[in-house]
Design a protein around this motif. Structure first.
Motif, PDB file in Angstrom:
ATOM      1  N   ALA A  85       0.810  -1.001   0.152  1.00  0.00           N
ATOM      2  CA  ALA A  85      -0.146  -0.059   0.136  1.00  0.00           C
ATOM      3  C   ALA A  85       0.960   1.010   0.048  1.00  0.00           C
ATOM      4  O   ALA A  85       1.964   1.343   0.444  1.00  0.00           O
ATOM      5  N   GLU A  86       0.533   2.135  -0.980  1.00  0.00           N
ATOM      6  CA  GLU A  86       1.114   3.562  -0.946  1.00  0.00           C
ATOM      7  C   GLU A  86       0.605   4.369   0.131  1.00  0.00           C
ATOM      8  O   GLU A  86      -0.771   4.881  -0.007  1.00  0.00           O
ATOM      9  N   LEU A  87       1.223   5.098   0.976  1.00  0.00           N
ATOM     10  CA  LEU A  87       0.815   6.162   1.974  1.00  0.00           C
ATOM     11  C   LEU A  87       1.359   7.280   1.652  1.00  0.00           C
ATOM     12  O   LEU A  87       2.387   7.771   1.421  1.00  0.00           O
ATOM     13  N   SER A  88       0.560   8.440   1.819  1.00  0.00           N
ATOM     14  CA  SER A  88       0.791   9.828   1.533  1.00  0.00           C
ATOM     15  C   SER A  88       0.084  10.872   2.370  1.00  0.00           C
ATOM     16  O   SER A  88      -1.083  10.497   2.568  1.00  0.00           O
ATOM     17  N   VAL A  89       1.054  11.837   2.611  1.00  0.00           N
ATOM     18  CA  VAL A  89       0.150  12.981   3.292  1.00  0.00           C
ATOM     19  C   VAL A  89       0.258  14.390   2.786  1.00  0.00           C
ATOM     20  O   VAL A  89       1.435  14.511   2.329  1.00  0.00           O
ATOM     21  N   SER A  90      -0.834  15.078   2.776  1.00  0.00           N
ATOM     22  CA  SER A  90      -0.653  16.299   1.837  1.00  0.00           C
ATOM     23  C   SER A  90      -1.547  17.267   2.851  1.00  0.00           C
ATOM     24  O   SER A  90      -2.925  16.961   2.997  1.00  0.00           O
ATOM     25  N   LEU A  91      -1.263  18.251   3.293  1.00  0.00           N
ATOM     26  CA  LEU A  91      -2.088  19.210   4.076  1.00  0.00           C
ATOM     27  C   LEU A  91      -1.644  20.609   3.497  1.00  0.00           C
ATOM     28  O   LEU A  91      -0.641  21.258   3.456  1.00  0.00           O
ATOM     29  N   PRO A  92      -2.882  21.113   2.804  1.00  0.00           N
ATOM     30  CA  PRO A  92      -4.361  20.693   2.519  1.00  0.00           C
ATOM     31  C   PRO A  92      -4.264  19.659   1.783  1.00  0.00           C
ATOM     32  O   PRO A  92      -3.292  19.247   0.908  1.00  0.00           O
ATOM     33  N   ALA A  93      -5.414  19.010   1.486  1.00  0.00           N
ATOM     34  CA  ALA A  93      -5.235  17.819   0.647  1.00  0.00           C
ATOM     35  C   ALA A  93      -5.106  17.923  -0.894  1.00  0.00           C
ATOM     36  O   ALA A  93      -5.653  19.240  -1.205  1.00  0.00           O
ATOM     37  N   ARG A  94      -4.253  17.287  -1.506  1.00  0.00           N
ATOM     38  CA  ARG A  94      -4.108  17.514  -3.096  1.00  0.00           C
ATOM     39  C   ARG A  94      -4.203  16.160  -3.499  1.00  0.00           C
ATOM     40  O   ARG A  94      -4.072  15.137  -2.849  1.00  0.00           O
ATOM     41  N   ASP A  95      -4.649  16.223  -4.951  1.00  0.00           N
ATOM     42  CA  ASP A  95      -4.655  14.806  -5.666  1.00  0.00           C
ATOM     43  C   ASP A  95      -4.211  14.820  -6.920  1.00  0.00           C
ATOM     44  O   ASP A  95      -4.353  14.995  -7.917  1.00  0.00           O
ATOM     45  N   TYR A  96      -2.313  14.911  -6.850  1.00  0.00           N
ATOM     46  CA  TYR A  96      -1.625  14.950  -8.021  1.00  0.00           C
ATOM     47  C   TYR A  96      -1.615  13.728  -8.719  1.00  0.00           C
ATOM     48  O   TYR A  96      -1.389  13.840  -9.870  1.00  0.00           O
ATOM     49  N   ARG A  97      -2.156  12.486  -8.103  1.00  0.00           N
ATOM     50  CA  ARG A  97      -2.224  11.265  -8.654  1.00  0.00           C
ATOM     51  C   ARG A  97      -3.197  11.040  -9.908  1.00  0.00           C
ATOM     52  O   ARG A  97      -2.933  10.830 -10.853  1.00  0.00           O
ATOM     53  N   THR A  98      -4.232  11.727  -9.797  1.00  0.00           N
ATOM     54  CA  THR A  98      -5.455  11.843 -10.639  1.00  0.00           C
ATOM     55  C   THR A  98      -5.022  12.715 -11.837  1.00  0.00           C
ATOM     56  O   THR A  98      -5.217  12.277 -12.717  1.00  0.00           O
ATOM     57  N   ALA A  99      -4.565  13.884 -11.710  1.00  0.00           N
ATOM     58  CA  ALA A  99      -3.882  14.596 -12.563  1.00  0.00           C
ATOM     59  C   ALA A  99      -2.800  13.932 -13.462  1.00  0.00           C
ATOM     60  O   ALA A  99      -2.917  14.093 -14.706  1.00  0.00           O
ATOM     61  N   ALA A 100      -2.155  13.287 -12.715  1.00  0.00           N
ATOM     62  CA  ALA A 100      -0.666  12.504 -13.537  1.00  0.00           C
ATOM     63  C   ALA A 100      -1.466  11.367 -14.438  1.00  0.00           C
ATOM     64  O   ALA A 100      -1.163  11.082 -15.513  1.00  0.00           O
ATOM     65  N   GLU A 101      -2.436  10.744 -13.748  1.00  0.00           N
ATOM     66  CA  GLU A 101      -2.993   9.568 -14.601  1.00  0.00           C
ATOM     67  C   GLU A 101      -3.788  10.244 -15.762  1.00  0.00           C
ATOM     68  O   GLU A 101      -3.795   9.531 -16.864  1.00  0.00           O
ATOM     69  N   LEU A 102      -4.617  11.214 -15.710  1.00  0.00           N
ATOM     70  CA  LEU A 102      -5.161  11.982 -16.729  1.00  0.00           C
ATOM     71  C   LEU A 102      -4.299  12.424 -17.692  1.00  0.00           C
ATOM     72  O   LEU A 102      -4.343  12.458 -18.932  1.00  0.00           O
ATOM     73  N   LEU A 103      -3.052  12.918 -17.557  1.00  0.00           N
ATOM     74  CA  LEU A 103      -1.973  13.554 -18.369  1.00  0.00           C
ATOM     75  C   LEU A 103      -1.701  12.189 -19.125  1.00  0.00           C
ATOM     76  O   LEU A 103      -1.079  12.232 -20.318  1.00  0.00           O
ATOM     77  N   ALA A 104      -1.304  11.070 -18.326  1.00  0.00           N
ATOM     78  CA  ALA A 104      -0.671   9.934 -18.972  1.00  0.00           C
ATOM     79  C   ALA A 104      -1.697   9.331 -19.985  1.00  0.00           C
ATOM     80  O   ALA A 104      -1.364   8.900 -20.837  1.00  0.00           O
ATOM     81  N   GLU A 105      -3.013   9.354 -19.511  1.00  0.00           N
ATOM     82  CA  GLU A 105      -4.143   8.757 -20.414  1.00  0.00           C
ATOM     83  C   GLU A 105      -4.163   9.607 -21.776  1.00  0.00           C
ATOM     84  O   GLU A 105      -4.106   9.056 -22.620  1.00  0.00           O
ATOM     85  N   ALA A 106      -4.298  10.972 -21.617  1.00  0.00           N
ATOM     86  CA  ALA A 106      -4.307  11.655 -22.817  1.00  0.00           C
ATOM     87  C   ALA A 106      -2.887  11.456 -23.744  1.00  0.00           C
ATOM     88  O   ALA A 106      -3.035  11.803 -24.801  1.00  0.00           O
ATOM     89  N   ALA A 107      -1.625  11.653 -23.265  1.00  0.00           N
ATOM     90  CA  ALA A 107      -0.563  11.282 -23.505  1.00  0.00           C
ATOM     91  C   ALA A 107      -0.613  10.091 -24.442  1.00  0.00           C
ATOM     92  O   ALA A 107      -0.061   9.978 -25.601  1.00  0.00           O
ATOM     93  N   GLU A 108      -1.024   9.084 -23.745  1.00  0.00           N
ATOM     94  CA  GLU A 108      -0.983   7.676 -24.493  1.00  0.00           C
ATOM     95  C   GLU A 108      -1.951   7.707 -25.899  1.00  0.00           C
ATOM     96  O   GLU A 108      -1.764   7.053 -26.941  1.00  0.00           O
TER      97      GLU A 108
END
Length: 229
Positions: A85-108
């Motif tokens: 499992a991957e653990l991460s802490v961001s204060l305030p909450a951020r969601d860079y993973r979703t942005a990275a996945e969207l960019l990767a999907e578009a690039a692919e």
């Protein structure tokens, strides 16, 4: 907030030493071994290891450490490995993973693999700065460790020439891009390779190449001379 609670467990110095030792081995670790490595009693190590498993930082199981089976082989011992499992802490909450996945999907979908790799290679060169190409595997491991790859040196059989000679290969137990690489492996692994090519340089004594292995980074680093016919 559960990730914060799990990470807070590592504030205890003994727990942190135990966690770091188990994580660094890349295999199952028994209580006796972990206790010896951390310099504490087995009962104390067992308590902390179980606590680390309870919060999801380690996974536990059991097996016979003697390697034998059947009568006289002894009782199975409790063993631990780092949790997937991957653990991460961001204060305030951020969601860079979703942005990275969207960019990767578009690039692919747009077939931008070559452009992404070119950008990754340039970024690697920027990270290296004005320094000369990496001078050897020891320096490469320091650079990889600083970027979270968790490198370890492994001897491998030189199957290329059939000589059976051992060559040194640096493998990485962690991929910093693991979450996105799982969904878009060709795109992200190619980007990762290009990034390391830029970081190490392509005309020095070490080179990066693809060599996927389950549970590890898809890229390995080795001496360039290992690949000369």
């Amino acid at each position: 907030m559960e990730d914060i609670d799990a990470i807070a467990v590592l504030q205890d110095p003994v727990r942190r030493r135990l966690y770091e030792y188990v994580a660094a081995q890349g295999r199952e670790v028994g209580r006796n071994e972990a206790a010896e490595a951390a310099g504490v009693a087995r009962t104390l190590a067992a308590h902390h290891l179980d606590r680390l498993a309870e919060v999801g930082l380690l996974e536990s199981g059991s097996r016979r450490l003697s390697g034998r089976s059947g009568p006289g082989a002894g009782r199975p011992a409790k063993v631990y490995t780092r949790a997937q499992a991957e653990l991460s802490v961001s204060l305030p909450a951020r969601d860079y993973r979703t942005a990275a996945e969207l960019l990767a999907e578009a690039a692919e979908q747009a077939g931008l693999d070559a452009g992404l790799c070119a950008a990754a290679r340039r970024r690697g060169e920027v990270l290296r700065g004005s320094a000369a190409p990496c001078r050897g595997l020891e320096e490469a491991m320091e650079m990889l460790a600083a970027r979270g790859y968790e490198p370890h040196l492994e001897g491998a059989e030189d199957a290329k020439g059939g000589s059976g000679a051992a060559v040194s290969v640096v493998r990485m137990r962690n991929c910093p891009f693991h979450a996105v690489a799982e969904r878009f492996p060709p795109l992200v692994c190619g980007m990762n390779l290009a990034l390391l090519e830029g970081l190490f340089g392509t005309d020095g004594p070490v080179r990066a190449r693809m060599d996927p292995r389950p549970g590890e980074c898809c890229v390995v680093v080795e001496n360039s001379k290992n690949n000369i016919d």
